[in-house]
Write a protein that holds these residues in place. Structure first.
Motif, PDB file in Angstrom:
ATOM      1  N   GLN A 153       3.258  -5.443  -1.442  1.00 36.29           N
ATOM      2  CA  GLN A 153       3.522  -6.432  -0.388  1.00 36.29           C
ATOM      3  C   GLN A 153       3.896  -5.725   0.915  1.00 36.29           C
ATOM      4  O   GLN A 153       4.719  -6.194   1.689  1.00 36.29           O
ATOM      5  CB  GLN A 153       4.642  -7.375  -0.838  1.00 36.29           C
ATOM      6  CG  GLN A 153       4.296  -8.141  -2.111  1.00 36.29           C
ATOM      7  CD  GLN A 153       5.423  -9.024  -2.607  1.00 36.29           C
ATOM      8  OE1 GLN A 153       6.133  -9.655  -1.819  1.00 36.29           O
ATOM      9  NE2 GLN A 153       5.602  -9.092  -3.912  1.00 36.29           N
ATOM     10  N   ASN A 160      -6.578  -6.579   3.594  1.00 34.98           N
ATOM     11  CA  ASN A 160      -5.345  -6.702   4.350  1.00 34.98           C
ATOM     12  C   ASN A 160      -5.582  -7.711   5.476  1.00 34.98           C
ATOM     13  O   ASN A 160      -6.459  -8.571   5.359  1.00 34.98           O
ATOM     14  CB  ASN A 160      -4.905  -5.337   4.880  1.00 34.98           C
ATOM     15  CG  ASN A 160      -4.191  -4.512   3.819  1.00 34.98           C
ATOM     16  OD1 ASN A 160      -3.033  -4.760   3.509  1.00 34.98           O
ATOM     17  ND2 ASN A 160      -4.887  -3.524   3.255  1.00 34.98           N
ATOM     18  N   ASN A 175      -2.692  -5.389   0.472  1.00 36.74           N
ATOM     19  CA  ASN A 175      -1.330  -5.524   0.953  1.00 36.74           C
ATOM     20  C   ASN A 175      -1.303  -6.563   2.075  1.00 36.74           C
ATOM     21  O   ASN A 175      -2.181  -7.432   2.123  1.00 36.74           O
ATOM     22  CB  ASN A 175      -0.792  -4.165   1.407  1.00 36.74           C
ATOM     23  CG  ASN A 175      -0.320  -3.316   0.237  1.00 36.74           C
ATOM     24  OD1 ASN A 175       0.754  -3.549  -0.315  1.00 36.74           O
ATOM     25  ND2 ASN A 175      -1.119  -2.332  -0.163  1.00 36.74           N
ATOM     26  N   LYS A 176      -0.322  -6.466   2.959  1.00 36.21           N
ATOM     27  CA  LYS A 176      -0.207  -7.441   4.052  1.00 36.21           C
ATOM     28  C   LYS A 176      -0.169  -6.716   5.393  1.00 36.21           C
ATOM     29  O   LYS A 176       0.487  -7.154   6.340  1.00 36.21           O
ATOM     30  CB  LYS A 176       1.058  -8.283   3.866  1.00 36.21           C
ATOM     31  CG  LYS A 176       1.058  -9.101   2.576  1.00 36.21           C
ATOM     32  CD  LYS A 176       2.325  -9.929   2.440  1.00 36.21           C
ATOM     33  CE  LYS A 176       2.319 -10.760   1.165  1.00 36.21           C
ATOM     34  NZ  LYS A 176       3.570 -11.564   1.013  1.00 36.21           N
ATOM     35  N   ARG A 210       7.858  -3.769  -0.647  1.00 36.90           N
ATOM     36  CA  ARG A 210       7.721  -4.340   0.689  1.00 36.90           C
ATOM     37  C   ARG A 210       7.688  -3.253   1.759  1.00 36.90           C
ATOM     38  O   ARG A 210       7.245  -3.491   2.873  1.00 36.90           O
ATOM     39  CB  ARG A 210       8.868  -5.322   0.971  1.00 36.90           C
ATOM     40  CG  ARG A 210       8.808  -6.557   0.073  1.00 36.90           C
ATOM     41  CD  ARG A 210       9.846  -7.590   0.493  1.00 36.90           C
ATOM     42  NE  ARG A 210       9.745  -8.780  -0.331  1.00 36.90           N
ATOM     43  CZ  ARG A 210       8.887  -9.771  -0.122  1.00 36.90           C
ATOM     44  NH1 ARG A 210       8.046  -9.700   0.891  1.00 36.90           N
ATOM     45  NH2 ARG A 210       8.862 -10.824  -0.917  1.00 36.90           N
ATOM     46  N   ASN A 211       8.189  -2.084   1.388  1.00 38.13           N
ATOM     47  CA  ASN A 211       8.120  -0.961   2.323  1.00 38.13           C
ATOM     48  C   ASN A 211       8.171   0.345   1.551  1.00 38.13           C
ATOM     49  O   ASN A 211       8.522   0.363   0.371  1.00 38.13           O
ATOM     50  CB  ASN A 211       9.248  -1.036   3.367  1.00 38.13           C
ATOM     51  CG  ASN A 211      10.611  -1.150   2.688  1.00 38.13           C
ATOM     52  OD1 ASN A 211      11.040  -0.246   1.979  1.00 38.13           O
ATOM     53  ND2 ASN A 211      11.292  -2.268   2.914  1.00 38.13           N
ATOM     54  N   GLU A 237       3.934  -4.630   4.544  1.00 35.09           N
ATOM     55  CA  GLU A 237       3.566  -5.204   5.840  1.00 35.09           C
ATOM     56  C   GLU A 237       3.403  -4.120   6.899  1.00 35.09           C
ATOM     57  O   GLU A 237       2.673  -4.297   7.871  1.00 35.09           O
ATOM     58  CB  GLU A 237       4.614  -6.227   6.279  1.00 35.09           C
ATOM     59  CG  GLU A 237       4.677  -7.439   5.332  1.00 35.09           C
ATOM     60  CD  GLU A 237       5.690  -8.466   5.794  1.00 35.09           C
ATOM     61  OE1 GLU A 237       6.322  -8.254   6.859  1.00 35.09           O
ATOM     62  OE2 GLU A 237       5.866  -9.478   5.093  1.00 35.09           O
ATOM     63  N   THR A 238       4.098  -3.002   6.694  1.00 41.53           N
ATOM     64  CA  THR A 238       3.984  -1.867   7.609  1.00 41.53           C
ATOM     65  C   THR A 238       4.004  -0.581   6.800  1.00 41.53           C
ATOM     66  O   THR A 238       4.424  -0.559   5.643  1.00 41.53           O
ATOM     67  CB  THR A 238       5.143  -1.826   8.628  1.00 41.53           C
ATOM     68  OG1 THR A 238       6.380  -1.735   7.910  1.00 41.53           O
ATOM     69  CG2 THR A 238       5.145  -3.058   9.510  1.00 41.53           C
ATOM     70  N   GLN A 280      -1.059  -5.561   8.993  1.00 42.32           N
ATOM     71  CA  GLN A 280      -1.725  -6.158  10.147  1.00 42.32           C
ATOM     72  C   GLN A 280      -2.311  -5.102  11.073  1.00 42.32           C
ATOM     73  O   GLN A 280      -3.130  -5.415  11.924  1.00 42.32           O
ATOM     74  CB  GLN A 280      -0.738  -7.043  10.912  1.00 42.32           C
ATOM     75  CG  GLN A 280      -0.277  -8.239  10.075  1.00 42.32           C
ATOM     76  CD  GLN A 280       0.601  -9.190  10.865  1.00 42.32           C
ATOM     77  OE1 GLN A 280       0.867  -8.981  12.046  1.00 42.32           O
ATOM     78  NE2 GLN A 280       1.055 -10.249  10.218  1.00 42.32           N
TER      79      GLN A 280
END
Length: 592
Positions: free
Chosen positions: A231, A275, A253-254, A210-211, A233-234, A256
């Motif tokens: 996964q 993404n 990935n996710k 996640r990171n 997000e950043t 943004q």
């Protein structure tokens, strides 16, 4: 000599004893004798369920021949022969390794990939000279802390296991240059990774991250970082300070938004497709002076900034499947651009923009030839001369034509054409004049025609990398296609093939074979295994009654599609788990 090292493993005399009930050697004596001389032993693919004792003791036991022959020539002095330095046990059925691995302290290479190992013995820590350890494609759930004692280890391959965490001491592997942890179940990365300052390649793809820890930026030697399909997000802003980074993969990935890369002066490839990125700004681009590949497909971009011209070395720009309705004229100022992919965008003003590009380029570089650029766009309804002169595309599609008019080829003149699109016509044969383009054409689309054979003219297009001949009446390919030594992608879907054409096995550059919706009833897994660049094989909706288990050994395949065939196994539940699970299942079915 070796006696001092043996002392670490316990009683040194143990090396010269054999228990009465110990089974005899299961490895041919000829191999053992050769290994004593060369220091290398290869036992791959021998259906071993355990490693024979005489392998672990090869440095210690007196050879059988020494008991029988006391007059040694120079070549038979067993006491002078070398310790084992390389041991390959790949592609067997090993479920565990003995702690006796400690009896081989001189090992520099240990390869046990493609077995059924659930653990690594703690004695691995005794292999103080080990430089390469390959334990990929097993069933490891954890890594022993002792492995982190291997201070000379340069390559550690752990991909395709079941790892959910890593030892905190991982940072002690100070010599590590290559680390592959892809296709595991990792949710976190230890902060001790910061100590891996010699690492050049790090693969974390297909995990559950996640990171990323900010400490990863301390890897000052890292050139390649692959975080595909996690996964995330950043991305930590510290990543942008990695001055040695050349390839960065963040696909699937996710994300943004993109981080800025002020220190990544050497970055050549940036892959951020699939993404949720909505904005690409000048700040993202202005420091990427070395960028050659920018892949942004399947995001939510609505526009492209004029500052795209800052990427003067850009060769490939993939914007497929975004929400871009117009393009900046500045695209005309990218002198190295060879591929611009725009399919799946609502481009309403593309013709006017391209005319502006042509005009702008002529104003700025009136005496320079236009760059060779292939552009993927929705098919146009009439001939576009500007496509020939500016985009290097020869396009005559959706005309229902039985032949390609000579004036189309005549219009090429002295221009270098890289892309040919004659799809969606009524062609019964490939136009003979296509041979005139052999010095430059690399992408040919003849899909949706009525071709029943491939003419030899197409076999001399020696720069061809992409050939699309889907939706025709083909049953075979000519052997002369072997001359297409740069071909990477071939699309043969919706034809009438009954076998995978043999000539394809002899084109080593092939990366993608699309063969769905044919009548293929058999494939040769041994030949496919030799195609080491083949990553995608699509055999959906064919007539395969069985899938050869040996196909499981084709570990280079990243995408294997088999749905819609009449075979009973693998069952749909296995297919649904994806390629890695299918290959693992097939390997488990290889006859013993």
């Amino acid at each position: 000599m070796a006696a001092a090292r043996r002392g670490r493993a316990g009683d040194p005399r143990a090396g010269f004893r054999r228990d009465a009930g110990e089974p005899g050697p299961a490895v041919p004596q000829g191999l053992i004798r050769a290994a004593r001389k060369s220091g290398q032993l290869n036992l791959a693919g021998r259906d071993l369920s355990e490693v024979p004792a005489n392998v672990w003791r090869i440095n210690l036991d007196i050879p059988e021949e020494a008991h029988q022959n006391l007059s040694f020539g120079a070549a038979d002095r067993w006491w002078e022969q070398t310790d084992l330095t390389k041991l390959i046990l790949a592609s067997n059925k090993l479920q565990c390794l003995s702690e006796d691995v400690r009896l081989l302290p001189a090992l520099t290479v240990l390869d046990v990939h493609d077995n059924q190992l659930t653990s690594i013995p703690s004695a691995i820590g005794f292999l103080e000279n080990l430089q390469k350890l390959n334990v990929s494609h097993n069933k490891l759930k954890n890594i022993p802390e002792e492995l982190t004692q291997l201070r000379h280890l340069k390559s550690l391959l752990l991909q395709h296991n079941e790892l959910s965490h890593l030892p905190d001491g991982f940072g002690q592997l100070i010599s590590l240059e290559e680390l592959d942890l892809s296709n595991n179940q990792l949710a976190t990365i230890p902060s001790s990774f910061a100590s891996l300052t010699s690492l050049v390649r790090l693969n974390l793809a297909h995990n559950q991250l996640r990171n990323l820890p900010a400490e990863i930026s301390a890897m000052k030697s890292l050139k390649q970082l692959d975080c595909t399909k996690n996964q995330l997000e950043t991305i930590p802003s510290e990543l942008a300070s990695m001055a040695s980074l050349e390839q960065l993969y963040l696909r699937k990935n996710k994300l943004q938004y993109l981080p800025e890369f002020p220190s990544c002066k050497l970055l050549k490839e940036l892959h951020v497709g699939e993404n949720q990125i909505e904005v690409l700004s000048a700040e993202h681009l202005k420091h990427l002076n070395s960028l050659c590949v920018l892949e942004l497909r399947d995001n939510k971009l609505k526009s492209l900034p004029d500052e795209i011209t800052l990427l003067q070395g850009l060769e490939r720009l993939d914007l497929t499947n975004n929400d871009i309705s117009s393009l900046p004229c500045a695209l005309g100022n990218l002198p190295q651009l060879k591929l611009l992919a725009l399919e799946g965008n609502p481009l309403r003003t593309i013709r006017r923009d391209m005319l502006q590009v042509s005009t702008l380029r002529n104003q700025i570089h009136p005496n320079e030839a236009s760059p060779v650029t292939a552009m993927t766009l929705p098919s146009e309804s009439r001939i576009n001369i500007h496509a020939i002169t500016t985009l290097k595309v020869l396009e005559y599609s959706e005309k229902q034509a039985a032949v390609i008019p000579d004036e189309i080829f005549n219009a090429v003149g002295s221009n270098s054409i890289t892309t040919v699109n004659f799809s969606k016509n009524q062609l019964n044969e490939i136009p003979k004049r296509i041979v005139e383009l052999k010095e430059s054409v690399c992408d040919v689309n003849l899909g949706f025609n009525k071709l029943s054979s491939i003419s030899l003219e197409s076999c001399v297009l020696h720069k061809l990398t992409h050939l699309d001949i889907r939706n025709n009446f083909l049953t075979s390919l000519p052997e002369e296609m072997e001359a297409l030594i740069r071909l990477q992608i071939i699309n043969l879907c919706f034809n009438r093939f009954k076998i995978l054409p043999n000539v394809l096995y002899r084109i080593p550059t092939l990366e993608t074979i699309l063969l769905s919706n044919n009548q293929v009833g058999s494939i040769d897994p041994l030949q496919i295994r030799k195609m080491d660049k083949l990553g995608t094989l699509d055999l959906k909706n064919n007539d395969l009654l069985q899938v050869p288990p040996e196909l499981g050994n084709c570990v280079n395949l990243r995408t294997l599609l088999l749905e819609g065939n009449p075979f009973r196994t693998p069952r749909a539940a296995i297919l649904a788990k994806g390629t890695a699970a299918v290959l693992e299942y097939l390997r488990s079915r290889i006859p013993t």
